[in-house]
Design an enzyme around this catalytic site. Structure first.
Site, PDB file in Angstrom:
ATOM      1  N   HIS A   1       8.903   7.083   7.980  1.00 59.30           N
ATOM      2  CA  HIS A   1       8.882   7.083   7.079  1.00 59.30           C
ATOM      3  C   HIS A   1      10.517   7.674   7.236  1.00 59.30           C
ATOM      4  O   HIS A   1      10.746   8.240   8.020  1.00 59.30           O
ATOM      5  CB  HIS A   1       8.581   7.962   5.796  1.00 59.30           C
ATOM      6  CG  HIS A   1       7.560   8.089   5.417  1.00 59.30           C
ATOM      7  ND1 HIS A   1       7.134   7.404   4.294  1.00 59.30           N
ATOM      8  CD2 HIS A   1       6.012   7.554   6.134  1.00 59.30           C
ATOM      9  CE1 HIS A   1       5.700   6.909   3.935  1.00 59.30           C
ATOM     10  NE2 HIS A   1       5.219   6.973   5.114  1.00 59.30           N
TER      11      HIS A   1
ATOM     12  N   HIS B   1       4.913   4.649  12.609  1.00 59.54           N
ATOM     13  CA  HIS B   1       4.763   4.431  11.045  1.00 59.54           C
ATOM     14  C   HIS B   1       5.573   5.707  10.576  1.00 59.54           C
ATOM     15  O   HIS B   1       5.533   6.521  11.089  1.00 59.54           O
ATOM     16  CB  HIS B   1       3.887   4.436  11.006  1.00 59.54           C
ATOM     17  CG  HIS B   1       3.279   4.485   9.286  1.00 59.54           C
ATOM     18  ND1 HIS B   1       2.814   3.764   8.438  1.00 59.54           N
ATOM     19  CD2 HIS B   1       3.637   5.819   8.546  1.00 59.54           C
ATOM     20  CE1 HIS B   1       2.820   4.044   7.496  1.00 59.54           C
ATOM     21  NE2 HIS B   1       2.811   5.422   7.221  1.00 59.54           N
TER      22      HIS B   1
ATOM     23  N   ARG C   1       0.683  -1.546  -0.675  1.00 60.36           N
ATOM     24  CA  ARG C   1      -0.319  -0.246   0.163  1.00 60.36           C
ATOM     25  C   ARG C   1       1.089   1.735   0.265  1.00 60.36           C
ATOM     26  O   ARG C   1       1.394   2.074  -0.413  1.00 60.36           O
ATOM     27  CB  ARG C   1      -1.335   0.214   1.188  1.00 60.36           C
ATOM     28  CG  ARG C   1      -1.808   1.038   1.053  1.00 60.36           C
ATOM     29  CD  ARG C   1      -1.803   2.561   1.754  1.00 60.36           C
ATOM     30  NE  ARG C   1      -1.399   2.690   2.706  1.00 60.36           N
ATOM     31  CZ  ARG C   1      -0.172   4.065   2.969  1.00 60.36           C
ATOM     32  NH1 ARG C   1      -0.692   4.884   2.632  1.00 60.36           N
ATOM     33  NH2 ARG C   1       0.077   4.008   4.420  1.00 60.36           N
ATOM     34  N   ASP C   2       2.061   2.229   1.466  1.00 62.88           N
ATOM     35  CA  ASP C   2       1.868   3.001   1.537  1.00 62.88           C
ATOM     36  C   ASP C   2       3.281   2.469  -0.218  1.00 62.88           C
ATOM     37  O   ASP C   2       3.826   3.507  -0.222  1.00 62.88           O
ATOM     38  CB  ASP C   2       3.150   2.430   2.454  1.00 62.88           C
ATOM     39  CG  ASP C   2       3.130   4.123   3.233  1.00 62.88           C
ATOM     40  OD1 ASP C   2       3.944   5.502   1.694  1.00 62.88           O
ATOM     41  OD2 ASP C   2       2.732   4.807   4.481  1.00 62.88           O
TER      42      ASP C   2
ATOM     43  N   ASN D   1       9.001   3.951   3.451  1.00 61.78           N
ATOM     44  CA  ASN D   1       9.128   3.602   4.955  1.00 61.78           C
ATOM     45  C   ASN D   1      10.164   2.729   5.289  1.00 61.78           C
ATOM     46  O   ASN D   1      11.007   2.838   5.052  1.00 61.78           O
ATOM     47  CB  ASN D   1       8.023   2.831   5.241  1.00 61.78           C
ATOM     48  CG  ASN D   1       6.378   3.399   4.617  1.00 61.78           C
ATOM     49  OD1 ASN D   1       5.772   3.280   3.967  1.00 61.78           O
ATOM     50  ND2 ASN D   1       5.736   3.785   5.932  1.00 61.78           N
TER      51      ASN D   1
ATOM     52  N   CYS E   1       4.305   9.145   0.591  1.00 59.08           N
ATOM     53  CA  CYS E   1       2.677   9.664   0.235  1.00 59.08           C
ATOM     54  C   CYS E   1       3.089  10.693  -0.992  1.00 59.08           C
ATOM     55  O   CYS E   1       3.476  11.968  -0.892  1.00 59.08           O
ATOM     56  CB  CYS E   1       1.961  10.133   1.163  1.00 59.08           C
ATOM     57  SG  CYS E   1       0.801  11.257   0.898  1.00 59.08           S
TER      58      CYS E   1
HETATM   59  P1  HMG Z   1     -12.705  15.081  -3.875  1.00 60.89           P
HETATM   60  O1  HMG Z   1     -12.338  15.332  -5.180  1.00 60.89           O
HETATM   61  O2  HMG Z   1     -12.596  15.310  -2.871  1.00 60.89           O
HETATM   62  O3  HMG Z   1     -14.071  14.239  -3.974  1.00 60.89           O
HETATM   63  O4  HMG Z   1     -11.827  13.464  -3.118  1.00 60.89           O
HETATM   64  P2  HMG Z   1     -15.494  13.464  -4.668  1.00 60.89           P
HETATM   65  O5  HMG Z   1     -16.387  12.776  -3.167  1.00 60.89           O
HETATM   66  O6  HMG Z   1     -15.590  14.875  -5.391  1.00 60.89           O
HETATM   67  O7  HMG Z   1     -14.753  12.117  -5.690  1.00 60.89           O
HETATM   68  C1  HMG Z   1     -14.061  12.594  -6.339  1.00 60.89           C
HETATM   69  C2  HMG Z   1     -14.534  11.314  -7.527  1.00 60.89           C
HETATM   70  O8  HMG Z   1     -13.583  10.059  -6.826  1.00 60.89           O
HETATM   71  C3  HMG Z   1     -15.310  11.242  -7.608  1.00 60.89           C
HETATM   72  O9  HMG Z   1     -15.266  10.296  -9.139  1.00 60.89           O
HETATM   73  C4  HMG Z   1     -16.380  10.168  -6.754  1.00 60.89           C
HETATM   74  O10 HMG Z   1     -17.138   9.145  -7.290  1.00 60.89           O
HETATM   75  C5  HMG Z   1     -14.124   9.181  -6.455  1.00 60.89           C
HETATM   76  P3  HMG Z   1     -16.043  11.688 -10.183  1.00 60.89           P
HETATM   77  O11 HMG Z   1     -17.491  11.365 -10.394  1.00 60.89           O
HETATM   78  O12 HMG Z   1     -14.787  11.989 -10.341  1.00 60.89           O
HETATM   79  O13 HMG Z   1     -15.709  10.271 -11.439  1.00 60.89           O
HETATM   80  N1  HMG Z   1     -14.103   8.567  -4.888  1.00 60.89           N
HETATM   81  C6  HMG Z   1     -13.799   7.427  -4.296  1.00 60.89           C
HETATM   82  N2  HMG Z   1     -13.635   6.583  -5.886  1.00 60.89           N
HETATM   83  C7  HMG Z   1     -12.819   5.480  -5.228  1.00 60.89           C
HETATM   84  N3  HMG Z   1     -12.608   5.056  -3.964  1.00 60.89           N
HETATM   85  C8  HMG Z   1     -13.466   6.049  -2.862  1.00 60.89           C
HETATM   86  C9  HMG Z   1     -13.824   7.007  -3.491  1.00 60.89           C
HETATM   87  N4  HMG Z   1     -13.863   8.395  -2.738  1.00 60.89           N
HETATM   88  C10 HMG Z   1     -14.417   9.024  -4.284  1.00 60.89           C
HETATM   89  N5  HMG Z   1     -12.959   6.058  -1.953  1.00 60.89           N
HETATM   90  C11 HMG Z   1     -10.684  11.816  -2.221  1.00 60.89           C
HETATM   91  C12 HMG Z   1     -11.430  12.905  -2.062  1.00 60.89           C
HETATM   92  C13 HMG Z   1     -10.424  11.375  -0.661  1.00 60.89           C
HETATM   93  C14 HMG Z   1     -11.484  10.965  -2.779  1.00 60.89           C
HETATM   94  C15 HMG Z   1      -9.662  11.777  -2.632  1.00 60.89           C
HETATM   95  O14 HMG Z   1      -9.268  13.316  -1.946  1.00 60.89           O
HETATM   96  C16 HMG Z   1      -9.011  10.565  -2.125  1.00 60.89           C
HETATM   97  O15 HMG Z   1      -9.187  10.059  -2.768  1.00 60.89           O
HETATM   98  N6  HMG Z   1      -7.957  10.364  -1.530  1.00 60.89           N
HETATM   99  C17 HMG Z   1      -6.290   9.778  -1.102  1.00 60.89           C
HETATM  100  C18 HMG Z   1      -5.339  10.298  -0.697  1.00 60.89           C
HETATM  101  C19 HMG Z   1      -4.393   8.757  -0.636  1.00 60.89           C
HETATM  102  O16 HMG Z   1      -5.121   8.089  -1.134  1.00 60.89           O
HETATM  103  N7  HMG Z   1      -3.296   8.828   0.773  1.00 60.89           N
HETATM  104  C20 HMG Z   1      -2.433   8.231   0.737  1.00 60.89           C
HETATM  105  C21 HMG Z   1      -2.581   7.779   1.872  1.00 60.89           C
HETATM  106  S1  HMG Z   1      -2.412   8.155   2.982  1.00 60.89           S
HETATM  107  C22 HMG Z   1      -0.809   8.353   3.806  1.00 60.89           C
HETATM  108  O17 HMG Z   1      -0.252   7.863   2.792  1.00 60.89           O
HETATM  109  C23 HMG Z   1      -0.466   8.735   4.776  1.00 60.89           C
HETATM  110  C24 HMG Z   1      -0.306   7.079   6.100  1.00 60.89           C
HETATM  111  O18 HMG Z   1       0.845   6.254   5.027  1.00 60.89           O
HETATM  112  C25 HMG Z   1       0.542   7.469   7.123  1.00 60.89           C
HETATM  113  C26 HMG Z   1       1.407   8.597   6.945  1.00 60.89           C
HETATM  114  O19 HMG Z   1       2.478   8.235   6.599  1.00 60.89           O
HETATM  115  O20 HMG Z   1       1.455   9.601   7.175  1.00 60.89           O
HETATM  116  C27 HMG Z   1      -1.868   6.108   6.454  1.00 60.89           C
HETATM  117 MG    MG Z   2       3.282   6.096   5.485  1.00 56.43          MG
END
Ligand code: HMG
Ligand code: MG
Length: 299
Positions: A208, A206, A16-17, A248, A239
């Site tokens: 990095h 967690h 995932r990450d 990580n 990220c």
């Molecule tokens: P948005 O544009 O504000 O949301 O994104 P929306 O509700 O307007 O949806 C936009 C489009 O996405 C729409 O599709 C939705 O249907 C679709 P369209 O009509 O344009 O075709 N959609 C989805 N599709 C699939 N699965 C879903 C979903 N939700 C909406 N669940 C949203 C908001 C949250 C969706 C967007 O910002 C997003 O996907 N963000 C993901 C960010 C991400 O994955 N970041 C990395 C993970 S976090 C990380 O790495 C940190 C961590 O490791 C800890 C650390 O190290 O700090 C955990």
């Molecule tokens: Mg992370």
């Protein structure tokens, strides 16, 4: 001498990450081979994939196929930011979810397009329902130490955010140094406070490894009482919405350090190297963490 636990659990976040930030498209079959090999190396808890918008994170677009294709051993978690993600994850067969939120608004807006408070408002009823349905819920707390946009974070802000999740009944907090800026003293302080204040939940660290401080930070967390660590095989990851974040802490380096200190993880290092060599040809850069480089030199 500090007293150390006899065992520690590694939560493998490479699929995932590790892969979410990969420039090249990795085929679903290659991801599934990697996951299977990691499981065979003894990694029984894993973040498999994310149910997020494929427009935001194209590398996770095959989340359904990953959940359907991965063996259901141990605890296999998936990241989900909203109701749509949770619904899709459960339909695909997931039974453990990880929600994620940043301590700072600026990071959270870049990552999820919401302020932290808006994210929390979205998540509260979803977590309540998931817990009623017997789902394991992990809460990932980003920018717990430093934010790429706002700098150093007062530990109390992180603790306050964690408290909300604990009050809502999450099973685990995974507390992240998103951009790899924390030092061992900061790690020890925050994790000591978290362990003291939240004895009722699992707590994972967690890290990095942006500035090569992740192993030292993990050791500091270990002596603060943490026995769960997120790590990524081959040191993959980062990220996409946190400028300056690299991978990580490498699973193989963490496992090696723990084993040398007499802390067992149940992970077979030789099998782990094999898992890394399966994914290495499919990612953009050669992998050269400490232990994996030694393995390659030995071949
Ligand atoms: P948005 O544009 O504000 O949301 O994104 P929306 O509700 O307007 O949806 C936009 C489009 O996405 C729409 O599709 C939705 O249907 C679709 P369209 O009509 O344009 O075709 N959609 C989805 N599709 C699939 N699965 C879903 C979903 N939700 C909406 N669940 C949203 C908001 C949250 C969706 C967007 O910002 C997003 O996907 N963000 C993901 C960010 C991400 O994955 N970041 C990395 C993970 S976090 C990380 O790495 C940190 C961590 O490791 C800890 C650390 O190290 O700090 C955990
Ligand atoms: Mg992370």
């Amino acid at each position: 001498m500090f007293s150390l636990p006899k065992t520690a659990t590694i939560i493998e976040v490479g699929p995932r990450d590790g892969l979410q930030n990969e420039a090249r498209t990795v085929n679903t079959e290659d991801k599934l081979d990697f996951i299977k090999a990691l499981q065979e190396a003894g990694l029984k808890e894993m973040e498999l994939t994310s149910f997020v918008s494929p427009k935001w994170v194209p590398q996770m677009a095959d989340a359904r196929d990953i959940v359907a294709g991965a063996q259901k051993i141990g605890r296999q978690m998936v990241l989900t930011p909203n109701e749509r993600g949770i619904t899709s994850a459960l339909e695909a067969g997931a039974d453990s979810i990880a929600v994620f939120v940043g301590v700072t608004n600026s990071f959270n807006e870049k990552n999820i397009n919401k302020t932290t408070a808006e994210s929390m408002e979205t998540l509260q009823p979803l977590i309540k329902k998931a817990k009623q349905d017997g789902i394991f819920v992990r809460a990932c707390i980003s920018t717990a130490f430093y934010c790429p946009f706002e700098g150093k974070i007062d530990p109390q802000r992180t603790i306050d955010l964690c408290r909300q999740f604990v009050d809502w009944g999450v099973d685990e907090l995974s507390v992240a140094d998103t951009i790899g800026l924390a030092n061992p003293q900061e790690s020890h302080e925050l994790f000591s406070r978290l362990k003291e204040q939240f004895p009722e939940v699992l707590i994972a660290a967690h890290f990095h490894d942006t500035r090569r401080m992740a192993l030292a930070n993990a050791y500091a967390a270990l002596i603060a009482g943490v026995d769960r660590f997120d790590a990524s095989a081959g040191g993959l990851g980062g990220c996409p919405f946190a400028p300056g974040a690299t991978g990580n802490v490498a699973t193989e380096d963490l496992v090696h350090m723990f084993h040398r200190m007499g802390v067992d993880t149940g992970v077979d290092l030789e099998k782990l190297y094999e898992a890394i060599s399966l994914i290495e040809p499919h990612v953009s850069n050669p992998l050269h963490t400490g232990m994996y480089t030694l393995y390659k030199n030995r071949k």
